[in-house]
Structures are given as C-alpha cells and as structure tokens.
Design a protein around this motif. Structure first.
Motif, PDB file in Angstrom:
ATOM      1  N   LYS A   9       2.193   9.539  -5.836  1.00 31.78           N
ATOM      2  CA  LYS A   9       2.768  10.860  -5.576  1.00 31.78           C
ATOM      3  C   LYS A   9       3.797  11.219  -6.629  1.00 31.78           C
ATOM      4  CE  LYS A   9       2.378  10.920  -0.536  1.00 31.78           C
ATOM      5  NZ  LYS A   9       3.176  10.931   0.702  1.00 31.78           N
ATOM      6  N   ALA A  10       4.631  10.246  -7.019  1.00 27.75           N
ATOM      7  CA  ALA A  10       5.671  10.494  -8.024  1.00 27.75           C
ATOM      8  C   ALA A  10       5.044  10.858  -9.364  1.00 27.75           C
ATOM      9  CB  ALA A  10       6.584   9.282  -8.157  1.00 27.75           C
ATOM     10  N   GLU A  11       3.957  10.179  -9.732  1.00 26.83           N
ATOM     11  CA  GLU A  11       3.279  10.484 -10.995  1.00 26.83           C
ATOM     12  C   GLU A  11       2.629  11.849 -10.945  1.00 26.83           C
ATOM     13  OE1 GLU A  11       0.667   7.260 -11.917  1.00 26.83           O
ATOM     14  OE2 GLU A  11       2.305   5.826 -12.096  1.00 26.83           O
ATOM     15  N   ASP A  12       2.075  12.237  -9.795  1.00 19.70           N
ATOM     16  CA  ASP A  12       1.462  13.553  -9.643  1.00 19.70           C
ATOM     17  C   ASP A  12       2.513  14.653  -9.780  1.00 19.70           C
ATOM     18  OD1 ASP A  12      -0.987  12.374  -9.280  1.00 19.70           O
ATOM     19  OD2 ASP A  12      -0.990  12.595  -7.096  1.00 19.70           O
ATOM     20  N   ASP A  13       3.724  14.406  -9.265  1.00 21.15           N
ATOM     21  CA  ASP A  13       4.798  15.399  -9.349  1.00 21.15           C
ATOM     22  C   ASP A  13       5.261  15.605 -10.788  1.00 21.15           C
ATOM     23  OD1 ASP A  13       4.684  15.735  -6.633  1.00 21.15           O
ATOM     24  OD2 ASP A  13       6.428  14.483  -6.189  1.00 21.15           O
ATOM     25  N   LYS A  14       5.166  14.557 -11.606  1.00 15.84           N
ATOM     26  CA  LYS A  14       5.577  14.660 -13.007  1.00 15.84           C
ATOM     27  C   LYS A  14       4.589  15.466 -13.841  1.00 15.84           C
ATOM     28  CE  LYS A  14       8.182  10.361 -13.213  1.00 15.84           C
ATOM     29  NZ  LYS A  14       8.242   9.022 -13.811  1.00 15.84           N
ATOM     30  N   ALA A  15       3.327  15.419 -13.440  1.00 13.44           N
ATOM     31  CA  ALA A  15       2.267  16.092 -14.220  1.00 13.44           C
ATOM     32  C   ALA A  15       2.275  17.589 -14.038  1.00 13.44           C
ATOM     33  CB  ALA A  15       0.914  15.536 -13.821  1.00 13.44           C
TER      34      ALA A  15
ATOM     35  N   GLU B  81       0.822  -1.202   0.000  1.00 17.34           N
ATOM     36  CA  GLU B  81       0.000   0.000   0.000  1.00 17.34           C
ATOM     37  C   GLU B  81       0.863   1.262   0.000  1.00 17.34           C
ATOM     38  OE1 GLU B  81      -0.417  -2.541   2.167  1.00 17.34           O
ATOM     39  OE2 GLU B  81      -2.241  -3.399   1.315  1.00 17.34           O
ATOM     40  N   LEU B  82       1.941   1.241   0.787  1.00 16.69           N
ATOM     41  CA  LEU B  82       2.848   2.388   0.821  1.00 16.69           C
ATOM     42  C   LEU B  82       3.492   2.600  -0.550  1.00 16.69           C
ATOM     43  CD1 LEU B  82       4.385   4.625   2.302  1.00 16.69           C
ATOM     44  CD2 LEU B  82       6.056   2.891   2.984  1.00 16.69           C
TER      45      LEU B  82
END
Length: 56
Positions: A50-56, A42-43
């Motif tokens: 979070k990493a994908e959100d930072d790329k967007a 889950e972590l």
C-alpha cells in the motif's frame, strides 16, 4: 487502598536499566507475556505494498 494501582489486575514485567536503556528482564518473561501474531508477516507485506502504491 491509598494507591489506585493496587486494584489493577495486571502488572508489567520486571525491568532492567533506567531511562532510555530500560527494557524488560528476559529472565522474568514467560509464555504468558507478549503477543502471538501469526499473520504479522502477511500484514507487513500488504501494508508495504500500500505504501509503495501511494508513492506512485
């Protein structure tokens, strides 16, 4: 007590190999070695999101 590590309360498991090929001996490991982390999947998924959100 000439060696300061003599007073250590834990010791690393026996290793096999040398240098980059060094690894713990699986025959020497038991249930007391390692960690139990039931929330790891889950972590990992949360951190990947979070990493994908930072790329967007």
């Amino acid at each position: 007590m000439s060696d300061p590590l003599d007073k250590a309360t834990s010791k690393a498991p026996v290793t096999l190999g040398e240098g980059c090929l060094s690894r713990y001996d699986p025959d020497d490991l038991d249930a007391e070695d390692g960690t139990e982390f039931p929330g790891a999947a889950e972590l990992w998924e949360r951190e990947q999101g979070k990493a994908e959100d930072d790329k967007a």
